[in-house]
Structures are given as structure tokens and as C-alpha cells.
Write a protein that holds these residues in place. Structure first.
Motif, PDB file in Angstrom:
ATOM      1  N   GLY A   1       0.871  -1.736  -0.176  1.00  6.07           N
ATOM      2  CA  GLY A   1      -0.026  -0.019   0.261  1.00  6.07           C
ATOM      3  C   GLY A   1       0.148   1.060  -0.066  1.00  6.07           C
ATOM      4  O   GLY A   1       0.612   2.095   0.632  1.00  6.07           O
ATOM      5  N   LEU A   2       1.997   1.303  -0.486  1.00  6.92           N
ATOM      6  CA  LEU A   2       2.800   2.058  -1.019  1.00  6.92           C
ATOM      7  C   LEU A   2       3.280   2.514  -2.310  1.00  6.92           C
ATOM      8  O   LEU A   2       3.510   1.950  -3.020  1.00  6.92           O
ATOM      9  CB  LEU A   2       3.918   1.993   0.228  1.00  6.92           C
ATOM     10  CG  LEU A   2       4.651   1.743   1.933  1.00  6.92           C
ATOM     11  CD1 LEU A   2       5.307   1.206   2.606  1.00  6.92           C
ATOM     12  CD2 LEU A   2       3.330   2.938   2.520  1.00  6.92           C
ATOM     13  N   ASP A   3       3.754   4.213  -2.087  1.00  6.98           N
ATOM     14  CA  ASP A   3       4.390   4.344  -3.468  1.00  6.98           C
ATOM     15  C   ASP A   3       5.857   4.327  -3.193  1.00  6.98           C
ATOM     16  O   ASP A   3       6.513   4.941  -2.057  1.00  6.98           O
ATOM     17  CB  ASP A   3       3.651   6.260  -3.620  1.00  6.98           C
ATOM     18  CG  ASP A   3       2.540   5.628  -4.600  1.00  6.98           C
ATOM     19  OD1 ASP A   3       2.332   4.849  -5.152  1.00  6.98           O
ATOM     20  OD2 ASP A   3       2.201   6.958  -4.428  1.00  6.98           O
ATOM     21  N   MET A   4       6.851   4.230  -3.823  1.00 10.68           N
ATOM     22  CA  MET A   4       7.761   3.737  -3.553  1.00 10.68           C
ATOM     23  C   MET A   4       8.949   4.559  -4.722  1.00 10.68           C
ATOM     24  O   MET A   4       8.334   4.081  -6.203  1.00 10.68           O
ATOM     25  CB  MET A   4       8.139   2.355  -3.555  1.00 10.68           C
ATOM     26  CG  MET A   4       7.701   1.687  -2.827  1.00 10.68           C
ATOM     27  SD  MET A   4       7.861  -0.319  -1.972  1.00 10.68           S
ATOM     28  CE  MET A   4      10.043  -0.331  -1.688  1.00 10.68           C
ATOM     29  N   LEU A   5       9.661   5.123  -4.175  1.00  7.73           N
ATOM     30  CA  LEU A   5      10.952   5.593  -5.511  1.00  7.73           C
ATOM     31  C   LEU A   5      12.179   4.790  -6.076  1.00  7.73           C
ATOM     32  O   LEU A   5      12.413   4.137  -4.983  1.00  7.73           O
ATOM     33  CB  LEU A   5      11.862   7.018  -5.319  1.00  7.73           C
ATOM     34  CG  LEU A   5      10.496   8.053  -5.652  1.00  7.73           C
ATOM     35  CD1 LEU A   5      11.543   9.186  -5.070  1.00  7.73           C
ATOM     36  CD2 LEU A   5      10.489   8.590  -7.016  1.00  7.73           C
TER      37      LEU A   5
END
Length: 622
Positions: free
Chosen positions: A364-368
Motif C-alpha cells: 500500500g505504498l508508493d516507492m521511488l
């Protein structure tokens, strides 16, 4: 300190060159090629055709090679043709640095002060007025305009520039503008026009999306650019950071062996830029600057970092011409690959990678993530070397890397990131059927349903899918829904002072300096641990709050940052963001129905409660 050395205040005082460097100085002669001005750009030949096409069509696509003059000249042509009589000519950019720099350039060409006839608006910075006829802004700012004025009644022309970037907000604007014309709203002005501009984009599908609208191609490119594969990295190197050392090597070779002209280096982010600058500084000689600002320079080379978290006034320094006999080297993220024009660039060093935001649905996370760039992006970078004179692009990778690792186009952001913020915006615009919204490329339905579920859990929408009063308040903040929910919880408890510094620190890039040298790295880690222990070892949020408060209360904030290995530039940005967020909270609290709560407990417990309200999806049971 690398961060401070990279920030150049004023041009250095000239000193007599040593004989050992005379050969290098002899090379630094001004080239005979005359720099182009806006008078001889390729777009000038298409002026009459472009203006007529905008008059005749509600939608128009304008394409042309980098450097053809689309961004700076078309808005001027439309202004001179009288379009501003019916409203503002709005021009969007994916990044705030580009919006500001282009606005400055156009204001200079039109002989007006910035903020009057020509202005800009970016997040936390509005330099426009009632008299502004041409307004450059980020695509996010236009989206916020549409939340207040869905029919864009204050605009006569909307120009969506750099459409090939395919940011999440740009794709949503595509759909909103198409929907605006389809519904034939009674409040929409009949003379509202939409122009989509790009140097590299798939034209057939985009034209079909906008009702098979016409495409105007601006032929030609100002100056030729030679492309060289340096063969320093290949497909097997795409998972490591060897490209940083390769970039440094190529940059030094350009400076020592090539004729006059500034250098633009493309890297992935702040940490890589600082590391590259440090490696260059290790070969440097110290030279003193006026106003007590010090930098280091390889003889005749001025090194300037550029990334999004830098304060605006720091970013503007890259546009200043270097002193005679000095070569400028700008070490930048991908923000320099769009409408940002730095005069004098003749050499581009393409690192071959970019940081890309990808959503991990399991976490559930946006990751670079660092990934290879696309071929179209590589061509966009190449064009930076041919804006004001002929140039050369040095690609540090080899042909196999180009063939095997680089896609033709990047995957649009709407298909790989969380849609929570965008779905909330659509709900605030009374668009309830978000699944059937006219997307240029429809995202996975799972991402849409996940965003709806998250908004419901945040109390931003009700069981029927309609936006709540809390959801409308959340949409006021240019932040992620999780962070916004935590701030509003703190505001309802009258303890927003706890959350606003944290929110401001999370809105800028990492504030921690991590030097490359082992000795300095140990010292930096020790200082960072001391700050964490002062926060009671609670969590990273509390550490950020401690850094913000101690730096702000220090009699010498820059010295405090240097002592604790903290980026002073990032802290300056955080101070400004905190002030803007405080103003939003102040306005919301003036509303009679703003929720009020009370809780008697220690500071740490209140902070925990607020954070858990916003970041409930990150909670685990021990």
C-alpha cells in the motif's frame, strides 16, 4: 559540506591563471556560432498557421523537436492575436522549476516585470496578479483551479505543455477537459481553447482521444547535436550505482578535452547529485567567493547542483552566466529535460537512469525506484545540448543498454502509482463514476477500487461514494491524503504545531547529509543518532520535528545544520512550506462547522494518535 559548496552565491573574483592550466584556458574561447533568439526559432515560420488553428479548433496538438520555441513563443503569439481579451492564457508544466524559469524568460522577452503581464503559480508560490495575461503553472495548480472553477471561466486558452511526461495530474486534466467539452456546460465559454504540446509523444492515439483533433508539426531543430555512446555501462549494470563514477569520469574528460561550452549532467536524485558533486570537489581547488560563500572548482569549472527540493532562489543561480573563462557544470535531476532552458549548454552527459514512482499494492505504498530511462526521454535529454548552439550528448551507456534496457516510452504514471489523491479530486469535482471517467489510458480497476476503499477508511467519502465535509477539507492541502488526515486530526485537537513541522519536512527531499568519505560518514551518522535520541527514540517523525524546531530556534541555523550534517537548503524549503500549511489551517478553522475535539494526555501520545489517524494502513499488531 557538499550541500553548501554546491550553492554558488556570487560569481568568483578573477585571479590570474597558473601556467599549468594555460592550455585549458586557451580552449575556453567563445564559439563563433551566434546564439539563437526568439526571433529566429523554427516556430516563427508557423505563427500564422498556429494562431488560425487555435481559433478554428477547440482542441489542437502541437508537436516539434526540442528547441523549436513552442513553450515560450506560442503563448506570446496567442496574446498578440487577442486571445487574452476573453481570459487568461494558462500554460502548464510538469515541474515548478520549469514553470518559474519559462515565465521569467517570457517576461524578459515581453519587457514586463514578472507577476504583471506574465506570471506563474506553483505549489506554495503564486507570482501573478489581476493583470496577468499569460500564466505559467504546474499541472497540479491547474487541477486545483478546476476544483474552484470547473468550467475554467477565467481562462481563454489552456496549453498543456510537455504532455509526453504523462504525469498523473496531466492525464487527469486530459480527461477533465475532454469531459468539459463533451457535456457542453452552460458556464463554459465558447471561446475556450485547449492546446496540447509535446516534443515526443504518440500522436495518433492522443488525437483520437480529443475527437481526431488536428496536429500541427513544427519542423526543424535549431542546432545539430552529435550523439556518442561512451560504453561505460551495459545491461548488467542497471541494478548498481556504477553510473555515478562513469558520469564523473565523462564530465572531467569533457572539461579537459572539449572546447568552450557549459555541461549539463543528468542524474537520478539529490543524493546522487551531492555524491557526484563531492567526487568532483575532491579534484577541486578552493577559490573564495564574495559574500562569504565558498565553493570548490576544478580549474575553470563551476559546479552547480539542481534538484526539486532546492529553494527557488538557489535554483535560479543555474541561469546566471559564468565569468569569462569559466565553464559551468549543472548536475541535475530530470527537471532539466523539459522546458527548462539553460543558455550556454553545449554538452550533455546522460546518466541513463531516472527515479520513478511505483505503487506496491501489497504494501500500500508508493516507492521511488531507480530505473533506466526510455528512448524518448533520452532524445529529450539530447535536445538540451542543441538549444543555443551545436553540441554533443555523451551517453555513458552502450548500444546494448539502449536496445535491451530502455523502453520506447515510459509507462504513464496513472498506471503505476496510487490514485487516492486523484480520485479524491474527482469526487470533489462531483465526478462520482470514477471507473468510467474518460482516461487517456485506463488504469487497472484494482487501483481505482483500492483508492476508493482508502478514502472511505479516511472518512473522505461516505458509503454512497460522495465526498464528505472532511474530504473537501482534505482536498485543500497539496499533500498526500494520509498526511492531510493526520494534520486535520491535529488541528481538531488544537495541536497542529505538532504535525505541521513534520508535514513540512516530509514535503522536501531528505534533510540528512550522507557524505561519501568513511570518516565523515561516521561523524554524520553519530550526529543523526544524537538527534534521534533527543526525540526519545520514538520514530522518524519525531526526529524530523526535533530537527525542524532546533534549527528554527538556533541563532545561526546554517551553522547548526553544518554541525549536524543536515541540508540547510531543505530546511529553508520546509520553513516556507510550514508557513503555507499553517495559513490553510487558519482559514479552515474560521469555518463554523470545523470539527473540535479534546484530549488530555502527554505530547507524545497526542502525536501518536494523530499519526495513526492518518497512517492507519501502516499499523501492525505486535
Amino acid at each position: 559540506m557538499a550541500a553548501d559548496r554546491g550553492a554558488v552565491g556570487s560569481p568568483p573574483r578573477r585571479s590570474a591563471p597558473s601556467s599549468s592550466h594555460q592550455r585549458q584556458r586557451d580552449k575556453m574561447q567563445i564559439p563563433d556560432e551566434k546564439k539563437s533568439t526568439y526571433c529566429d526559432l523554427p516556430i516563427k515560420q508557423q505563427r500564422r498557421k498556429l494562431v488560425q488553428a487555435v481559433k478554428d479548433n477547440p482542441f489542437l496538438i502541437v508537436t516539434g523537436r526540442t528547441g523549436s520555441g513552442k513553450t515560450t513563443q506560442l503563448p506570446k503569439y496567442l496574446y498578440e492575436a487577442g486571445f487574452s481579451k476573453h481570459g487568461t492564457i494558462g500554460v502548464t508544466q510538469p515541474r515548478k522549476v520549469a514553470a518559474i524559469s519559462v515565465a521569467q524568460r517570457v517576461a524578459e522577452e515581453m519587457n514586463c516585470s514578472l507577476g504583471s503581464l506574465v506570471g506563474y503559480q506553483v505549489r506554495f508560490d503564486d507570482c501573478s496578479s489581476q493583470d496577468t495575461a499569460i500564466k505559467y503553472m504546474t499541472d497540479g495548480c491547474l487541477l486545483r483551479h478546476m476544483m474552484v472553477d470547473p468550467d475554467l471561466t477565467k481562462f481563454s486558452v489552456i496549453i498543456l505543455d510537455e504532455a509526453h511526461e504523462r504525469t498523473l495530474t496531466t492525464d487527469i486534466l486530459f480527461g477533465l477537459l475532454k469531459k468539459l467539452f463533451q457535456e457542453k456546460s452552460p458556464n463554459r465559454k465558447e471561446h475556450l481553447k485547449v492546446v496540447v504540446m509535446s516534443a515526443t509523444i504518440e500522436l495518433v492515439g492522443l488525437s483520437a482521444f480529443f475527437g481526431n483533433c488536428p496536429v500541427v508539426d513544427i519542423p526543424g531543430k535549431i542546432f545539430p547535436v552529435k550523439e556518442i555512446f561512451c560504453n561505460l555501462i551495459g545491461p548488467k549494470d542497471k541494478e548498481n550505482s556504477s553510473y555515478v563514477n562513469a558520469v564523473v569520469k565523462v564530465t572531467i574528460e569533457i572539461h579537459l578535452n572539449e572546447s568552450a561550452g557549459d555541461i549539463l549532467v543528468f542524474l537520478t536524485g539529490q543524493s546522487e547529485i551531492e555524491r557526484t558533486c563531492e567526487l568532483l570537489f575532491q579534484k577541486a581547488e578552493s577559490i573564495d567567493y564574495q559574500y562569504d560563500v565558498q565553493d570548490h572548482s576544478i580549474d575553470g569549472l563551476l559546479i552547480l547542483p539542481l534538484y526539486g527540493a532546492m529553494p527557488t532562489e538557489q535554483q535560479r543561480r543555474i541561469f546566471l552566466p559564468p565569468p569569462p573563462g569559466i565553464r559551468k557544470c549543472v548536475v541535475s535531476t530530470n527537471i532539466s529535460a523539459t522546458s527548462l532552458t539553460i543558455d550556454g549548454i553545449r554538452y550533455v552527459v546522460d546518466g541513463g537512469f531516472v527515479k520513478q514512482l511505483n505503487h506496491n499494492p501489497r504494501l500500500g505504498l508508493d516507492m521511488l525506484e531507480v530505473v533506466p530511462i526510455s528512448k524518448s526521454e533520452a532524445m529529450q535529454r539530447t535536445g538540451r545540448a542543441g538549444r543555443t548552439s551545436s553540441g554533443t550528448c555523451f551517453r555513458i551507456y552502450n548500444q546494448d543498454f539502449w536496445d535491451q534496457c530502455m523502453p520506447d516510452y515510459m509507462i504513464p504514471e496513472i498506471k503505476r502509482t496510487s490514485l487516492t489523491s486523484v480520485i479524491l479530486t474527482l469526487k470533489c469535482l462531483a465526478i462520482h463514476d470514477v471507473i468510467r471517467f474518460p482516461y487517456l489510458e485506463r488504469p487497472d480497476e484494482k487501483l481505482i477500487l483500492e483508492a476508493l476503499k482508502h478514502l472511505y477508511q479516511c472518512d473522505a467519502i461516505d458509503r454512497s461514494g460522495h465526498v464528505t465535509k472532511l474530504g473537501l477539507s482534505m482536498a485543500e492541502f497539496p499533500l498526500s491524503p494520509n498526511l492531510t488526515r493526520a494534520i486535520l486530526k491535529a488541528a481538531s485537537l488544537d495541536c497542529e504545531d505538532l504535525l505541521l513541522p513534520i508535514a513540512a519536512m516530509l514535503s522536501v527531499e531528505s534533510v540528512f547529509i550522507r557524505p561519501g568519505e568513511a570518516e565523515k560518514q561516521e561523524e554524520a551518522e553519530l550526529r543523526h543518532q544524537e538527534l534521534s535520541s533527543q526525540a526519545g527514540g520514538f520514530n522518524d517523525f519525531a526526529t524530523l520535528a526535533i530537527i525542524f524546531e532546533q534549527c528554527k530556534s538556533s541563532p545561526s541555523p546554517s551553522a547548526w545544520c553544518q554541525k549536524h550534517w543536515i541540508h540547510w537548503r531543505c530546511l529553508q524549503s520546509a520553513f516556507r512550506v510550514e508557513g503555507q500549511l499553517r495559513e490553510i489551517i487558519r482559514k479552515l478553522k474560521q469555518q463554523p462547522d470545523f470539527p473540535r475535539e479534546s484530549f488530555d494526555g502527554p505530547r507524545q501520545e497526542i502525536l501518536r494518535r494523530c499519526l495513526c489517524t492518518g497512517y492507519f494502513t501502516n499499523v501492525a499488531r505486535r
